[in-house]
Design a protein around this motif. Structure first.
Motif, PDB file in Angstrom:
ATOM      1  N   UNK A 189       0.755  -1.395   0.100  1.00  0.00           N
ATOM      2  CA  UNK A 189       0.104  -0.143   0.017  1.00  0.00           C
ATOM      3  C   UNK A 189       0.878   1.287   0.089  1.00  0.00           C
ATOM      4  N   UNK A 190       1.978   1.130   0.843  1.00  0.00           N
ATOM      5  CA  UNK A 190       2.898   2.291   0.919  1.00  0.00           C
ATOM      6  C   UNK A 190       3.516   2.590  -0.540  1.00  0.00           C
ATOM      7  N   UNK A 191       4.130   1.163  -0.752  1.00  0.00           N
ATOM      8  CA  UNK A 191       4.853   1.414  -2.078  1.00  0.00           C
ATOM      9  C   UNK A 191       3.873   2.133  -3.115  1.00  0.00           C
ATOM     10  N   UNK A 192       2.789   1.480  -3.501  1.00  0.00           N
ATOM     11  CA  UNK A 192       1.953   2.303  -4.489  1.00  0.00           C
ATOM     12  C   UNK A 192       1.617   3.546  -4.384  1.00  0.00           C
ATOM     13  N   UNK A 193       0.943   3.911  -3.088  1.00  0.00           N
ATOM     14  CA  UNK A 193       0.682   5.272  -2.854  1.00  0.00           C
ATOM     15  C   UNK A 193       1.884   6.043  -2.798  1.00  0.00           C
ATOM     16  N   UNK A 194       3.165   5.575  -2.249  1.00  0.00           N
ATOM     17  CA  UNK A 194       4.153   6.513  -2.363  1.00  0.00           C
ATOM     18  C   UNK A 194       4.574   6.843  -3.870  1.00  0.00           C
ATOM     19  N   UNK A 195       4.612   5.697  -4.748  1.00  0.00           N
ATOM     20  CA  UNK A 195       4.802   5.863  -6.067  1.00  0.00           C
ATOM     21  C   UNK A 195       3.865   7.193  -6.692  1.00  0.00           C
ATOM     22  N   UNK A 196       2.634   6.972  -6.435  1.00  0.00           N
ATOM     23  CA  UNK A 196       1.633   8.058  -6.900  1.00  0.00           C
ATOM     24  C   UNK A 196       1.991   9.612  -6.276  1.00  0.00           C
ATOM     25  N   UNK A 197       2.441   9.622  -5.107  1.00  0.00           N
ATOM     26  CA  UNK A 197       2.621  10.882  -4.690  1.00  0.00           C
ATOM     27  C   UNK A 197       4.003  11.163  -5.257  1.00  0.00           C
ATOM     28  N   UNK A 198       4.763  10.631  -5.647  1.00  0.00           N
ATOM     29  CA  UNK A 198       6.125  10.937  -6.085  1.00  0.00           C
ATOM     30  C   UNK A 198       5.884  11.549  -7.568  1.00  0.00           C
ATOM     31  N   UNK A 199       4.961  10.645  -8.286  1.00  0.00           N
ATOM     32  CA  UNK A 199       4.618  11.273  -9.227  1.00  0.00           C
ATOM     33  C   UNK A 199       3.894  12.666  -9.558  1.00  0.00           C
ATOM     34  N   UNK A 200       3.085  12.949  -8.651  1.00  0.00           N
ATOM     35  CA  UNK A 200       2.421  14.185  -8.468  1.00  0.00           C
ATOM     36  C   UNK A 200       3.068  15.145  -7.619  1.00  0.00           C
ATOM     37  N   UNK A 201       3.981  14.862  -6.917  1.00  0.00           N
ATOM     38  CA  UNK A 201       4.516  15.768  -5.728  1.00  0.00           C
ATOM     39  C   UNK A 201       3.729  16.318  -4.670  1.00  0.00           C
ATOM     40  N   UNK A 202       2.808  15.275  -4.242  1.00  0.00           N
ATOM     41  CA  UNK A 202       1.911  15.394  -3.321  1.00  0.00           C
ATOM     42  C   UNK A 202       1.567  14.361  -2.449  1.00  0.00           C
ATOM     43  N   UNK A 203       1.516  14.421  -0.929  1.00  0.00           N
ATOM     44  CA  UNK A 203       1.513  13.303  -0.145  1.00  0.00           C
ATOM     45  C   UNK A 203       0.055  12.973   0.193  1.00  0.00           C
ATOM     46  N   UNK A 204      -0.922  13.564  -0.471  1.00  0.00           N
ATOM     47  CA  UNK A 204      -2.246  13.182   0.064  1.00  0.00           C
ATOM     48  C   UNK A 204      -2.493  11.852  -0.099  1.00  0.00           C
TER      49      UNK A 204
END
Length: 329
Positions: A190-205
């Protein structure tokens, strides 16, 4: 602790140490999976007979203690705030996985313990749910290893494909966090996938939301394991009292969560408990690997993979459908 257990416990701890550091470098795979793999490999080599009682102790008792310590990572008040918006989706996905698991087990004639472990692992929180459920149903080490392997397979797939799928589906940050938190099995993935997403958009939401939603899912360990404890007691011929059949370690898990919620526990203490719970789970998985026959694992794994795939696909679509219905995505 009995002296005869020490050598086996230390052997499991040594394997777990190697697995822990590898898991830190490869979080998508994680320490517990490395622990099982190392244990299975080492099981092909002869080891001293004096190790056996300690290995068995680690796979059973240390596993239960690890689950108790997990409770210190759950602040119920924080979870309730975010959990309100995700509760309906979480209940829907958990119900879906358990129903699919039950039906698949009946149709494919899957061993009931394996089916139960894959079902709770898929629906609640991967390895942690399997760790909590296994002692309640007295699952064999080989059944635990099979279930963990199935969950690991779909964790890897989810961590790799979810961010790309989320972009193609046009999901919001909150929507993706909800999807990752409800449709991916294990916390690390969960952290790996959502962390990748947050990195892609530079947003930790998405990362923050997914983590809390995932912790909310973890609370389902309590009613599920208590329910299984009651069912198991009714299946026993000796008619053991339902109260005596309650998995005591789960009650301690709940008590640890309550302490974390109502008492101002020091950050150092909480971080230590979190580390120990993770390390003890890796120790237990290493011991389980040491008692697992690889040939038997491979021969029995096919049906469990089908069950895991159906549960996972069901969760993915129900999560998306419920989000769409509630206007989150």
């Amino acid at each position: 602790m009995e002296k005869r257990n020490i050598s086996g416990i230390l052997f499991s701890a040594l394997i777990a140490t190697c697995a822990y550091f590898l898991g830190k470098n490869f979080p998508v795979i994680g320490g517990p999976v490395f622990g099982i793999l190392f244990g299975i490999i080492l099981n092909n080599f002869k080891r001293p007979e004096s190790f056996e009682s300690g290995i068995k102790f680690t796979s059973k008792k240390i596993l239960q203690f690890a689950v108790i310590l997990l409770g210190f990572g759950l602040n119920l008040s924080e979870i309730i705030v975010v959990g309100k918006s995700s509760l309906l989706i979480i209940l829907s996905t958990i119900s879906t996985a358990l129903i699919i698991s039950f039906a698949t087990a009946k149709i494919l004639k899957i061993d009931s313990d394996v089916a139960t472990l894959v079902g709770v692992g898929s629906s609640i929180c991967g390895g942690s749910a399997i760790a909590a459920t296994a002692p309640v149903i007295n699952a064999k080490d080989e059944d635990i290893a099979t279930s963990i392997s199935v969950i690991f397979l779909f964790n890897i797939i989810a961590a790799l494909i979810f961010p790309t799928l989320g972009v193609k589906l046009g999901m919001t940050h909150t929507g993706f966090g909800m999807w990752a938190g409800t449709a991916i099995n294990d916390t690390s993935s969960v952290v790996a996938a959502s962390g990748t997403w947050s990195t892609m958009f530079n947003d930790d939401t998405a990362l923050n939301y997914a983590t809390i939603v995932k912790l909310t899912r973890t609370l389902a360990i309590i009613p599920i394991t208590l329910g299984l404890g009651i069912i198991k007691s009714k299946e026993n011929v000796d008619k053991v009292s339902v109260l005596k059949s309650f998995p005591t370690f789960i009650l301690f898990f709940l008590l640890a969560s309550i302490f974390t919620t109502v008492l101002p526990l020091p950050a150092f203490f909480l971080s230590t408990m979190k580390f120990l719970s993770k390390f003890f789970i890796i120790m237990a998985m290493s011991a389980i690997g040491l008692n697992t026959d690889l040939k038997k694992l491979i021969s029995q794994g096919g049906k469990a993979i089908v069950e895991g795939a159906l549960c996972w696909i069901g969760i993915i679509f129900v999560s998306l459908a419920m989000q769409n219905l509630l206007g989150i995505w």
